[in-house]
Design a protein around this motif. Sequence first.
Motif, PDB file in Angstrom:
ATOM      1  N   ILE A   1      -3.933  22.937  -8.225  1.00  0.00           N
ATOM      2  CA  ILE A   1      -4.254  21.809  -9.100  1.00  0.00           C
ATOM      3  C   ILE A   1      -4.650  22.296 -10.503  1.00  0.00           C
ATOM      4  CG2 ILE A   1      -6.699  21.685  -8.458  1.00  0.00           C
ATOM      5  CD1 ILE A   1      -4.421  18.657  -8.935  1.00  0.00           C
ATOM      6  N   GLU A   2      -5.064  23.556 -10.621  1.00  0.00           N
ATOM      7  CA  GLU A   2      -5.467  24.108 -11.918  1.00  0.00           C
ATOM      8  C   GLU A   2      -4.286  24.555 -12.780  1.00  0.00           C
ATOM      9  OE1 GLU A   2      -8.712  26.806 -11.951  1.00  0.00           O
ATOM     10  OE2 GLU A   2      -9.856  25.652 -10.481  1.00  0.00           O
ATOM     11  N   VAL A   3      -3.131  24.727 -12.183  1.00  0.00           N
ATOM     12  CA  VAL A   3      -1.973  25.234 -12.922  1.00  0.00           C
ATOM     13  C   VAL A   3      -1.584  24.331 -14.099  1.00  0.00           C
ATOM     14  CG1 VAL A   3       0.482  25.835 -12.759  1.00  0.00           C
ATOM     15  CG2 VAL A   3      -1.136  26.652 -11.027  1.00  0.00           C
ATOM     16  N   PRO A   4      -1.485  23.005 -13.932  1.00  0.00           N
ATOM     17  CA  PRO A   4      -1.151  22.173 -15.097  1.00  0.00           C
ATOM     18  C   PRO A   4      -2.169  22.289 -16.241  1.00  0.00           C
ATOM     19  CG  PRO A   4      -0.896  20.915 -13.073  1.00  0.00           C
ATOM     20  CD  PRO A   4      -1.553  22.211 -12.697  1.00  0.00           C
ATOM     21  N   ILE A   5      -3.438  22.395 -15.900  1.00  0.00           N
ATOM     22  CA  ILE A   5      -4.471  22.554 -16.930  1.00  0.00           C
ATOM     23  C   ILE A   5      -4.278  23.880 -17.654  1.00  0.00           C
ATOM     24  CG2 ILE A   5      -6.966  22.799 -17.316  1.00  0.00           C
ATOM     25  CD1 ILE A   5      -7.260  21.034 -14.699  1.00  0.00           C
ATOM     26  N   LEU A   6      -4.005  24.925 -16.897  1.00  0.00           N
ATOM     27  CA  LEU A   6      -3.777  26.239 -17.497  1.00  0.00           C
ATOM     28  C   LEU A   6      -2.522  26.247 -18.370  1.00  0.00           C
ATOM     29  CD1 LEU A   6      -4.713  28.328 -14.360  1.00  0.00           C
ATOM     30  CD2 LEU A   6      -5.981  28.288 -16.529  1.00  0.00           C
ATOM     31  N   LEU A   7      -1.491  25.521 -17.951  1.00  0.00           N
ATOM     32  CA  LEU A   7      -0.282  25.404 -18.779  1.00  0.00           C
ATOM     33  C   LEU A   7      -0.586  24.713 -20.101  1.00  0.00           C
ATOM     34  CD1 LEU A   7       2.368  24.473 -16.067  1.00  0.00           C
ATOM     35  CD2 LEU A   7       2.396  26.510 -17.528  1.00  0.00           C
ATOM     36  N   VAL A   8      -1.410  23.675 -20.051  1.00  0.00           N
ATOM     37  CA  VAL A   8      -1.813  22.978 -21.281  1.00  0.00           C
ATOM     38  C   VAL A   8      -2.594  23.931 -22.182  1.00  0.00           C
ATOM     39  CG1 VAL A   8      -3.313  21.156 -22.211  1.00  0.00           C
ATOM     40  CG2 VAL A   8      -1.752  20.654 -20.316  1.00  0.00           C
ATOM     41  N   MET A   9      -3.532  24.690 -21.611  1.00  0.00           N
ATOM     42  CA  MET A   9      -4.335  25.607 -22.423  1.00  0.00           C
ATOM     43  C   MET A   9      -3.471  26.726 -23.020  1.00  0.00           C
ATOM     44  SD  MET A   9      -7.114  24.075 -22.483  1.00  0.00           S
ATOM     45  CE  MET A   9      -7.798  25.232 -23.646  1.00  0.00           C
ATOM     46  N   ALA A  10      -2.514  27.241 -22.254  1.00  0.00           N
ATOM     47  CA  ALA A  10      -1.603  28.263 -22.787  1.00  0.00           C
ATOM     48  C   ALA A  10      -0.759  27.673 -23.916  1.00  0.00           C
ATOM     49  CB  ALA A  10      -0.711  28.815 -21.678  1.00  0.00           C
ATOM     50  N   SER A  11      -0.323  26.435 -23.747  1.00  0.00           N
ATOM     51  CA  SER A  11       0.466  25.762 -24.788  1.00  0.00           C
ATOM     52  C   SER A  11      -0.370  25.517 -26.039  1.00  0.00           C
ATOM     53  CB  SER A  11       1.014  24.433 -24.264  1.00  0.00           C
ATOM     54  OG  SER A  11       1.869  24.660 -23.178  1.00  0.00           O
ATOM     55  N   LEU A  12      -1.603  25.078 -25.862  1.00  0.00           N
ATOM     56  CA  LEU A  12      -2.486  24.868 -27.019  1.00  0.00           C
ATOM     57  C   LEU A  12      -2.748  26.180 -27.756  1.00  0.00           C
ATOM     58  CD1 LEU A  12      -5.076  22.322 -25.575  1.00  0.00           C
ATOM     59  CD2 LEU A  12      -3.443  21.915 -27.445  1.00  0.00           C
ATOM     60  N   THR A  13      -2.862  27.265 -27.012  1.00  0.00           N
ATOM     61  CA  THR A  13      -3.044  28.579 -27.642  1.00  0.00           C
ATOM     62  C   THR A  13      -1.823  28.922 -28.494  1.00  0.00           C
ATOM     63  OG1 THR A  13      -4.416  29.318 -25.800  1.00  0.00           O
ATOM     64  CG2 THR A  13      -3.442  31.037 -27.186  1.00  0.00           C
ATOM     65  N   ALA A  14      -0.636  28.678 -27.960  1.00  0.00           N
ATOM     66  CA  ALA A  14       0.603  28.948 -28.712  1.00  0.00           C
ATOM     67  C   ALA A  14       0.709  28.057 -29.943  1.00  0.00           C
ATOM     68  CB  ALA A  14       1.809  28.757 -27.808  1.00  0.00           C
ATOM     69  N   VAL A  15       0.324  26.795 -29.823  1.00  0.00           N
ATOM     70  CA  VAL A  15       0.362  25.871 -30.964  1.00  0.00           C
ATOM     71  C   VAL A  15      -0.623  26.322 -32.033  1.00  0.00           C
ATOM     72  CG1 VAL A  15      -0.198  23.510 -31.696  1.00  0.00           C
ATOM     73  CG2 VAL A  15       1.212  23.888 -29.669  1.00  0.00           C
ATOM     74  N   SER A  16      -1.826  26.693 -31.625  1.00  0.00           N
ATOM     75  CA  SER A  16      -2.823  27.170 -32.587  1.00  0.00           C
ATOM     76  C   SER A  16      -2.307  28.405 -33.320  1.00  0.00           C
ATOM     77  CB  SER A  16      -4.131  27.489 -31.856  1.00  0.00           C
ATOM     78  OG  SER A  16      -5.069  28.065 -32.733  1.00  0.00           O
ATOM     79  N   TRP A  17      -1.735  29.346 -32.579  1.00  0.00           N
ATOM     80  CA  TRP A  17      -1.207  30.561 -33.180  1.00  0.00           C
ATOM     81  C   TRP A  17      -0.071  30.244 -34.157  1.00  0.00           C
ATOM     82  CZ3 TRP A  17       3.680  32.733 -32.951  1.00  0.00           C
ATOM     83  CH2 TRP A  17       3.798  34.024 -33.474  1.00  0.00           C
TER      84      TRP A  17
END
Length: 145
Positions: free
Chosen positions: A106-122
């Motif tokens: 259940i944590e995988v979608p949240i982690l995908l969002v956080m990884a995506s937000l990290t890429a967007v910020s970068w």
Amino acid sequence: MTTHTIVTRIVPDRALLYWTSTVLVVAELLVGGWWDVARTANVREVVTALGYPTYFLVILGVWKLLGAVALLAPRLPLVKEWAYAGTFFVYSGAIASHLTTGEKLIEVPILLVMASLTAVSWATRPADRRFASGKPAKTDASATI
């Protein structure tokens, strides 16, 4: 049409996108880092289920806290590059751990969002927060050697 023009048309307010994604990533790093260092029951349970020792939480938590500070600090573009890389490694490593073990999927979608937000910020960070080249700038002393 340049890449900058395309990005500007897709994202009219790049600064808003940068700060929104960065604040969300930093908030998660601060909260998650604090929970890791404190070894709260919920993170201890997850880390143990994934097969990691609980002392790993302290190491991970300290680096998350330092990464959050680095992402918010002015200047220091090389340190920011390392912080972005480390943050992405944390999220992608957690995704791999969950998928490999089948624990807490259940944590995988949240982690995908956080990884995506990290890429967007970068990708949307301002010029003064970017590492300009692969080499550090030459100083006067190193130019004469």
